[in-house]
Design a protein around this motif. Structure first.
Motif, PDB file in Angstrom:
ATOM      1  N   ALA A  38      -5.589   6.389   9.288  1.00 19.60           N
ATOM      2  CA  ALA A  38      -4.586   7.410   9.015  1.00 19.60           C
ATOM      3  C   ALA A  38      -4.254   8.195  10.275  1.00 19.60           C
ATOM      4  O   ALA A  38      -3.082   8.537  10.522  1.00 19.60           O
ATOM      5  CB  ALA A  38      -5.083   8.346   7.920  1.00 19.60           C
TER       6      ALA A  38
ATOM      7  N   SER B 268       0.812  -1.211   0.000  1.00 19.95           N
ATOM      8  CA  SER B 268       0.000   0.000   0.000  1.00 19.95           C
ATOM      9  C   SER B 268       0.851   1.270   0.000  1.00 19.95           C
ATOM     10  O   SER B 268       0.425   2.302  -0.523  1.00 19.95           O
ATOM     11  CB  SER B 268      -0.930   0.003   1.216  1.00 19.95           C
TER      12      SER B 268
ATOM     13  N   GLY C 287       0.481   4.858  -2.049  1.00 19.56           N
ATOM     14  CA  GLY C 287       0.494   6.156  -1.405  1.00 19.56           C
ATOM     15  C   GLY C 287       1.538   7.086  -1.992  1.00 19.56           C
ATOM     16  O   GLY C 287       1.269   8.272  -2.250  1.00 19.56           O
TER      17      GLY C 287
ATOM     18  N   GLU D 128      -7.225   0.672   5.474  1.00 23.76           N
ATOM     19  CA  GLU D 128      -5.981   1.120   4.858  1.00 23.76           C
ATOM     20  C   GLU D 128      -5.365   2.277   5.650  1.00 23.76           C
ATOM     21  O   GLU D 128      -6.066   3.191   6.078  1.00 23.76           O
ATOM     22  CB  GLU D 128      -6.233   1.542   3.405  1.00 23.76           C
TER      23      GLU D 128
ATOM     24  N   ALA E   6      -1.340   4.545   2.780  1.00 19.84           N
ATOM     25  CA  ALA E   6      -1.693   5.235   1.535  1.00 19.84           C
ATOM     26  C   ALA E   6      -2.548   6.468   1.803  1.00 19.84           C
ATOM     27  O   ALA E   6      -2.296   7.546   1.248  1.00 19.84           O
ATOM     28  CB  ALA E   6      -2.415   4.268   0.598  1.00 19.84           C
ATOM     29  N   VAL E   7      -3.548   6.334   2.662  1.00 19.96           N
ATOM     30  CA  VAL E   7      -4.420   7.482   2.939  1.00 19.96           C
ATOM     31  C   VAL E   7      -3.756   8.460   3.898  1.00 19.96           C
ATOM     32  O   VAL E   7      -4.046   9.663   3.873  1.00 19.96           O
ATOM     33  CB  VAL E   7      -5.775   7.008   3.488  1.00 19.96           C
TER      34      VAL E   7
ATOM     35  N   ALA F 196      -8.045  10.506  -2.068  1.00 19.92           N
ATOM     36  CA  ALA F 196      -7.877   9.304  -1.254  1.00 19.92           C
ATOM     37  C   ALA F 196      -8.791   8.185  -1.742  1.00 19.92           C
ATOM     38  O   ALA F 196      -8.397   7.011  -1.766  1.00 19.92           O
ATOM     39  CB  ALA F 196      -8.161   9.621   0.211  1.00 19.92           C
TER      40      ALA F 196
ATOM     41  N   LEU G 296      -0.776   9.443   3.726  1.00 21.10           N
ATOM     42  CA  LEU G 296       0.030  10.326   2.894  1.00 21.10           C
ATOM     43  C   LEU G 296      -0.817  11.322   2.109  1.00 21.10           C
ATOM     44  O   LEU G 296      -0.292  12.337   1.634  1.00 21.10           O
ATOM     45  CB  LEU G 296       0.869   9.494   1.921  1.00 21.10           C
ATOM     46  N   ILE G 297      -2.102  11.049   1.971  1.00 21.43           N
ATOM     47  CA  ILE G 297      -2.978  11.892   1.153  1.00 21.43           C
ATOM     48  C   ILE G 297      -3.820  12.835   1.998  1.00 21.43           C
ATOM     49  O   ILE G 297      -3.927  14.027   1.702  1.00 21.43           O
ATOM     50  CB  ILE G 297      -3.887  11.019   0.268  1.00 21.43           C
TER      51      ILE G 297
END
Length: 326
Positions: free
Chosen positions: A276, A135, A139, A248, A251-252, A180, A254-255
């Motif tokens: 996150a 993942s 990201g 998750e 990845a999220v 995201a 980082l967004i």
């Protein structure tokens, strides 16, 4: 009338075979039952751990855990709530599911019923590889490539469709719920496509041949024979993808811009999720802060259980109408 064979020692061969089967079934039955009980015990242990660790933080909380829109558990007077985090988690995951499921089902149908055998094998292999990508790669790709790329389209949509609440707001940005959701959709698409493909390949050949014999086109065969049979499997795959999206983390993380608010403006630079927030805040959290993060993890645990339970109920209701139980 069938007669049972006699063995050298005078016993029945059929009886001895049944006896061997019964001796083999008992250990397997006990092992499978034990595995199921062990799984339930592990889930119960996780729930107990989360509750025990979360109780001190919840007792020290000066705000409403379900309604407060701030997250300051490390202050002298800690105040934190799960409302904004749960909202961001559910909204981004549902948007990802809406985007991923139609594409995944289309890919699965193409591989299973349209593509030549060699091409289908290659595509299936690629889909399986995409499901195994870490993942963090998604990201990083999102931060470096997708965030700058979507800024222009977001501004265009905001300018001409800003009267729609989803696309409104004072400003738009790449670090948003929509971005995201796109990354989550890309992440869960291979999982849903791979499972749906295997389900569609299990459709009884007689069903398809019967539809063809009645003069149905290939699309009519898919609509009348393949999709009804595979509906429970597609629902299960979608719920599995939804669970992956809700849980998750990197990845999220980082967004999302890590804001705490409830807004349906998916293009605005706002949003956060439970996973996150745990990733971003755990390293710097104090005892109460860690307890607050664990409490949010407990909420995510409960939401995931509810989603899986709902999926099981939906599949159980649909199975008897789909022909899958035949």
């Amino acid at each position: 009338m069938a007669t049972s064979l006699r063995t050298r020692d005078g016993g029945s061969a059929t009886g001895r075979s049944a006896s061997r089967r019964s001796r083999g079934e008992a250990p397997f039955r006990y092992a499978s039952t034990g595995a199921g009980i062990l799984l339930l015990a592990i889930m119960a242990a996780i729930a107990v751990f989360l509750i025990v660790e979360a109780v001190p933080a919840l007792q020290a909380n000066q705000g409403s855990f379900l309604g407060t829109l701030t997250w300051t558990p490390n202050n002298t007077e800690p105040s934190f709530g799960i409302a904004a985090l749960a909202f961001g988690t559910l909204l981004s995951s549902l948007l990802a599911l809406v985007m991923a499921v139609p594409v995944a089902v289309g890919v699965a149908l193409f591989i299973s019923h349209y593509a030549p055998r060699r091409l289908a094998g290659v595509l299936g292999y690629v889909i399986d590889l995409l499901a195994a990508v870490p993942s963090v790669i998604y990201g990083l790709w999102g931060v470096i490539f997708l965030v700058p790329l979507v800024q222009g389209p977001y501004e265009f949509i905001h300018e001409y469709l800003g009267f729609i609440p989803l696309f409104g707001g004072d400003s738009v940005g790449g670090h948003s719920i929509m971005t995201a959701s796109i990354i989550l959709a890309i992440m869960i698409l291979p999982i849903i496509a791979a499972i749906s493909r295997e389900v569609f390949l299990q459709v009884p050949r007689m069903h398809e041949e019967a539809a063809l014999a009645l003069g149905a086109t290939r699309w009519e065969v898919i609509k009348t024979a393949v999709l009804p049979f595979g509906r429970p499997g597609v629902i299960s795959a979608s719920m599995l993808g939804l669970g992956r999206a809700m849980g998750e983390t990197i990845a999220v993380a980082l967004i999302f811009p890590a804001t705490f608010g409830i807004s349906f403006q998916i293009l605005a630079p706002e949003g956060n999720s439970i996973a996150a927030n745990i990733a971003n805040g755990f390293a710097e959290a104090g005892p109460i802060g860690r307890g607050a993060l664990i409490a949010s993890g407990l909420v995510l645990f409960i939401i995931t259980l509810l989603v899986n339970t709902a999926a099981r109920l939906i599949v159980a209701r649909r199975k008897e109408f789909s022909g899958a139980a035949a």
